[in-house]
Design a protein around this motif. Structure first.
Motif, PDB file in Angstrom:
ATOM      1  N   THR A 193      42.963  25.311  27.655  1.00  0.00           N
ATOM      2  CA  THR A 193      43.604  26.461  28.310  1.00  0.00           C
ATOM      3  C   THR A 193      44.625  27.097  27.356  1.00  0.00           C
ATOM      4  OG1 THR A 193      43.341  25.248  30.375  1.00  0.00           O
ATOM      5  CG2 THR A 193      44.706  27.215  30.453  1.00  0.00           C
ATOM      6  N   LYS A 250      35.100  32.047  27.533  1.00  0.00           N
ATOM      7  CA  LYS A 250      35.235  30.945  28.501  1.00  0.00           C
ATOM      8  C   LYS A 250      36.446  31.109  29.418  1.00  0.00           C
ATOM      9  CE  LYS A 250      32.477  27.341  26.974  1.00  0.00           C
ATOM     10  NZ  LYS A 250      32.231  25.964  26.981  1.00  0.00           N
ATOM     11  N   GLU A 283      35.958  30.342  33.241  1.00  0.00           N
ATOM     12  CA  GLU A 283      35.553  28.945  33.465  1.00  0.00           C
ATOM     13  C   GLU A 283      36.750  28.000  33.276  1.00  0.00           C
ATOM     14  OE1 GLU A 283      32.826  25.826  31.016  1.00  0.00           O
ATOM     15  OE2 GLU A 283      32.255  27.929  30.901  1.00  0.00           O
ATOM     16  N   VAL A 284      37.421  28.152  32.135  1.00  0.00           N
ATOM     17  CA  VAL A 284      38.508  27.219  31.805  1.00  0.00           C
ATOM     18  C   VAL A 284      39.728  27.444  32.705  1.00  0.00           C
ATOM     19  CG1 VAL A 284      40.136  26.553  29.972  1.00  0.00           C
ATOM     20  CG2 VAL A 284      37.728  26.954  29.420  1.00  0.00           C
ATOM     21  N   CYS A 312      43.903  16.778  32.974  1.00  0.00           N
ATOM     22  CA  CYS A 312      43.216  16.275  31.775  1.00  0.00           C
ATOM     23  C   CYS A 312      43.767  16.937  30.500  1.00  0.00           C
ATOM     24  CB  CYS A 312      41.733  16.569  31.996  1.00  0.00           C
ATOM     25  SG  CYS A 312      40.736  16.422  30.572  1.00  0.00           S
ATOM     26  N   ILE A 372      42.921  25.002  39.390  1.00  0.00           N
ATOM     27  CA  ILE A 372      42.635  24.012  40.451  1.00  0.00           C
ATOM     28  C   ILE A 372      43.395  22.705  40.158  1.00  0.00           C
ATOM     29  CG2 ILE A 372      40.808  22.530  41.431  1.00  0.00           C
ATOM     30  CD1 ILE A 372      38.898  24.996  40.993  1.00  0.00           C
ATOM     31  N   GLU A 373      43.340  22.257  38.911  1.00  0.00           N
ATOM     32  CA  GLU A 373      43.988  20.978  38.557  1.00  0.00           C
ATOM     33  C   GLU A 373      45.514  21.058  38.653  1.00  0.00           C
ATOM     34  OE1 GLU A 373      42.404  18.040  38.115  1.00  0.00           O
ATOM     35  OE2 GLU A 373      40.729  19.262  38.790  1.00  0.00           O
ATOM     36  N   LEU A 418      41.687  19.673  28.993  1.00  0.00           N
ATOM     37  CA  LEU A 418      41.771  20.924  29.758  1.00  0.00           C
ATOM     38  C   LEU A 418      43.071  21.666  29.401  1.00  0.00           C
ATOM     39  CD1 LEU A 418      40.680  22.804  31.994  1.00  0.00           C
ATOM     40  CD2 LEU A 418      41.850  21.349  33.665  1.00  0.00           C
ATOM     41  N   SER A 435      39.900  28.791  35.659  1.00  0.00           N
ATOM     42  CA  SER A 435      39.728  28.417  37.076  1.00  0.00           C
ATOM     43  C   SER A 435      39.886  26.909  37.233  1.00  0.00           C
ATOM     44  CB  SER A 435      38.421  28.941  37.689  1.00  0.00           C
ATOM     45  OG  SER A 435      37.344  28.586  36.905  1.00  0.00           O
ATOM     46  N   GLU A 436      39.329  26.145  36.303  1.00  0.00           N
ATOM     47  CA  GLU A 436      39.498  24.684  36.408  1.00  0.00           C
ATOM     48  C   GLU A 436      40.982  24.301  36.260  1.00  0.00           C
ATOM     49  OE1 GLU A 436      36.985  22.415  33.756  1.00  0.00           O
ATOM     50  OE2 GLU A 436      37.895  20.534  34.459  1.00  0.00           O
ATOM     51  N   TYR A 437      41.639  24.962  35.305  1.00  0.00           N
ATOM     52  CA  TYR A 437      43.064  24.682  35.076  1.00  0.00           C
ATOM     53  C   TYR A 437      43.885  25.011  36.322  1.00  0.00           C
ATOM     54  CZ  TYR A 437      47.597  24.716  32.668  1.00  0.00           C
ATOM     55  OH  TYR A 437      48.884  24.456  32.277  1.00  0.00           O
TER      56      TYR A 437
END
Ligand SMILES: O=C(O)CCC(=O)C(=O)O
Ligand SMILES: [Fe+2]
Length: 336
Positions: free
Chosen positions: A79, A147, A150-151, A72, A157-158, A75, A153-155
């Protein structure tokens, strides 16, 4: 002098330690950007064509960019902003992460890990940490900017999903057994962020050593400031920053597994006179236990390389602090 360049302010000249000898300086830095580096649309309706484009890019350039990749854009921006803020945090906070110990799973350094002994310093700070399994490492990450965890970890994973999507395309394109790149060969997942403050004279210094990535595969998010260059046919050419495109580079382990069909490009980073540059690299690499060898399906008569463990490869690659890809590849190359 402060070690971390991100703590410097009002830099008016390049300190002596950062001025490379003439033959290693980039000199002229207005390198042409290369419009031939493949730009591959992953949303193309013909998946077999896309796979062929990826394989061709790995064979001809060893680098390509992808769009419509599924990570995304918000995202990616969030990041990037987290990292820009991270490097602007006060020196005392960042000092907690400073380390030149390669075994530390979360570390901030300047130039290279050989800072204390190297003859010249590179114009960069680097922040590196492990990302997988997330639960094992997240507590070692910074909690500032607030953040961050949070940010990032999502990055992680993606971007990991995208890396596996590309590896799956390579697997199909080379007609390897399904899932060939899953498991030990890609178990190590590291994020590595480079930050270069503006440099008063980019022709004198380098932002990163000339190198080839030793891992399996690298994903890179550039910001809008150019700086990455690959060596192609004896010339340095720039990799154009394209908003929200992602750069992919097959590492030396993928070259070996492809039985020498793929190119792992020699690359470097030059600095920018006016603007700071931040890039986010995500590396997948083998676990220490993983045995690397050319895929049997790609060997006609004799494999181009003998089998080795990843630590064996890294030991040869980093011998004499050289990070010499040709030396390491030749060390494991079978004689014809
Ligand atoms: O920052 C860049 O543009 C390149 C980074 C890179 O080559 C690396 O981290 O291995
Ligand atoms: Fe690299």
């Amino acid at each position: 002098m402060e070690i971390l360049i991100s703590n410097w302010s009002n830099v008016e000249f390049v300190p002596k330690k950062y001025i490379f000898p003439l033959e290693r300086r980039p000199g002229k830095i207005e390198f042409p950007v290369c419009h031939d580096i493949p730009l591959i649309d992953l949303a193309n309706n013909h998946p077999t064509d896309t796979i062929q484009q990826v394989i061709k890019a790995c064979q001809e350039f060893g680098i390509f960019q992808v769009i419509n990749h599924g990570v995304c854009e918000n995202l990616m921006d969030d990041t990037m902003n987290i990292y820009k803020e991270f490097f602007k945090l006060p020196g005392e906070y960042k000092a907690k992460f400073y380390s030149n110990d390669i075994n530390k799973s979360c570390r901030l350094c300047s130039s290279t890990l050989a800072y204390d002994t190297e003859e010249f310093h590179y114009w960069r700070d680097n922040f590196t940490h492990h990302c997988y399994p997330l639960e094992e490492y997240i507590m070692t990450w910074p909690n500032k900017p607030t953040k961050y965890r949070e940010v990032v970890s999502e990055y992680s994973i993606e971007t990991r999903k995208l890396l596996y999507k590309i590896l799956d395309m390579i697997c199909k394109g080379l007609a390897l057994k399904s899932g060939y790149f899953e498991g030990e060969v890609s178990k190590t997942n590291v994020i590595s962020v480079n930050n270069h403050i503006p440099c008063p004279n980019p022709s004198l210094t380098l932002g990163m050593p000339v190198h080839s990535d030793p891992n399996l595969i690298t994903l890179l998010q550039q910001c809008d400031v150019p700086g990455l260059q690959i060596l192609k046919d004896g010339k340095w050419i720039g990799v154009q920053p394209i908003p929200h495109a992602i750069v992919l580079i097959p590492g030396l382990q993928l070259k070996v597994i492809s039985n020498d069909m793929f190119i792992t490009p020699v690359h470097r980073v030059v600095t920018h006179a006016k603007e700071a540059r931040t890039t986010i690299g995500v590396f997948l690499g083998p676990s220490p236990e993983s045995l690397i060898k050319p895929a049997t399906a790609l060997v006609c008569t004799k494999p181009m390389f003998r089998a080795f463990t990843y630590p064996e490869f890294l030991k040869t690659f980093t011998a004499g602090a050289k990070c010499d890809a040709q030396f390491a590849l030749n060390h494991f190359r079978n004689k014809t």
